[in-house]
Enzyme design. Structure first.
Site, mmCIF file in Angstrom:
data_model
loop_
_atom_site.group_PDB
_atom_site.id
_atom_site.type_symbol
_atom_site.label_atom_id
_atom_site.label_comp_id
_atom_site.label_asym_id
_atom_site.label_seq_id
_atom_site.Cartn_x
_atom_site.Cartn_y
_atom_site.Cartn_z
ATOM 1 N N ILE A 1 44.671 41.372 41.276
ATOM 2 C CA ILE A 1 43.997 42.086 40.199
ATOM 3 C C ILE A 1 44.980 42.384 39.067
ATOM 4 C CG2 ILE A 1 44.358 44.298 41.404
ATOM 5 C CD1 ILE A 1 41.652 45.247 40.179
ATOM 6 N N CYS A 2 44.447 42.493 37.859
ATOM 7 C CA CYS A 2 45.174 42.870 36.648
ATOM 8 C C CYS A 2 46.162 41.769 36.263
ATOM 9 C CB CYS A 2 45.837 44.234 36.833
ATOM 10 S SG CYS A 2 46.445 44.974 35.300
ATOM 11 N N ALA A 3 47.447 42.051 36.259
ATOM 12 C CA ALA A 3 48.449 41.044 35.920
ATOM 13 C C ALA A 3 48.783 40.138 37.105
ATOM 14 C CB ALA A 3 49.725 41.718 35.415
ATOM 15 N N GLY B 1 40.687 40.161 39.817
ATOM 16 C CA GLY B 1 40.117 41.301 39.106
ATOM 17 C C GLY B 1 40.804 41.476 37.766
#
Length: 184
Positions: free
Chosen positions: A102-104, A149
């Site tokens: 998720i994210c980076a 994500g």
């Protein structure tokens, strides 16, 4: 009992680690924080220290059903630098086990070639790190055994997706009700 491991590296995004751990445990999954730092205490990107359940052990990790990478900086860079974790992620992907970020952190999967030919999401502005993938702007994207994500705001839907994959829709619906989760 299904088993999920959430890998913590110095500078991880706290929401993206704690939310999946909490919701997976509520659903009855054996979810654990695994430290990559060599110490059980790992500090997130906002200065909050967490105690991992265990240090990274490859043989133990191979018994899991799902590997989860929270984002955050520089946590995602540290995840990408860990060659042993990279090999494990590739092994899981090849075996059809769940690989989630998720994210980076989806940049780690892109770097490893895991996203080739898949749809994936990542923190806005980092789409060039999704090497080989077709970027999508969804909060959560599932393509085969890979789940990505978009960012901290996607932590709950991301975690609920992981619960659904491991425990099924009925348990996920019950969990949503118990935490009073509603989409607006």
């Amino acid at each position: 009992m299904k088993k999920a491991l959430i890998f913590l590296a110095e500078g991880f995004e706290e929401m993206e680690a704690v939310t999946p751990l909490d919701l997976l445990r509520r659903a009855g999954v054996d979810a654990k924080f695994v430290s990559l730092s060599g110490n059980l205490m790992v500090t997130g990107s906002h200065g909050v220290a967490y105690r991992a359940d265990c240090l990274f052990d490859v043989k133990e990790a191979q018994t899991a059903d799902m590997l989860i990478l929270p984002g955050g900086m520089p946590g995602s860079v540290h995840l990408q630098e860990d060659e042993t974790l990279g090999k494990l992620l590739c092994q899981f992907h090849e075996e059809g086990k769940f690989v989630c970020a998720i994210c980076a952190a989806p940049m780690v999967l892109g770097h490893l070639g895991i996203l080739k030919g898949k749809k994936a999401t990542i923190y806005p502005g980092m789409e060039d790190k999704l090497l080989g993938a077709t970027p999508v702007a969804e909060l959560v994207c599932t393509d085969g055994n890979v789940v990505t994500g978009r960012g901290p705001g996607a932590a709950v839907p991301f975690a609920l997706t992981l619960v659904s994959l491991l425990e099924g829709p009925e348990k996920t619906a019950a969990l949503k009700e118990s935490i009073v989760y509603q989409t607006v």
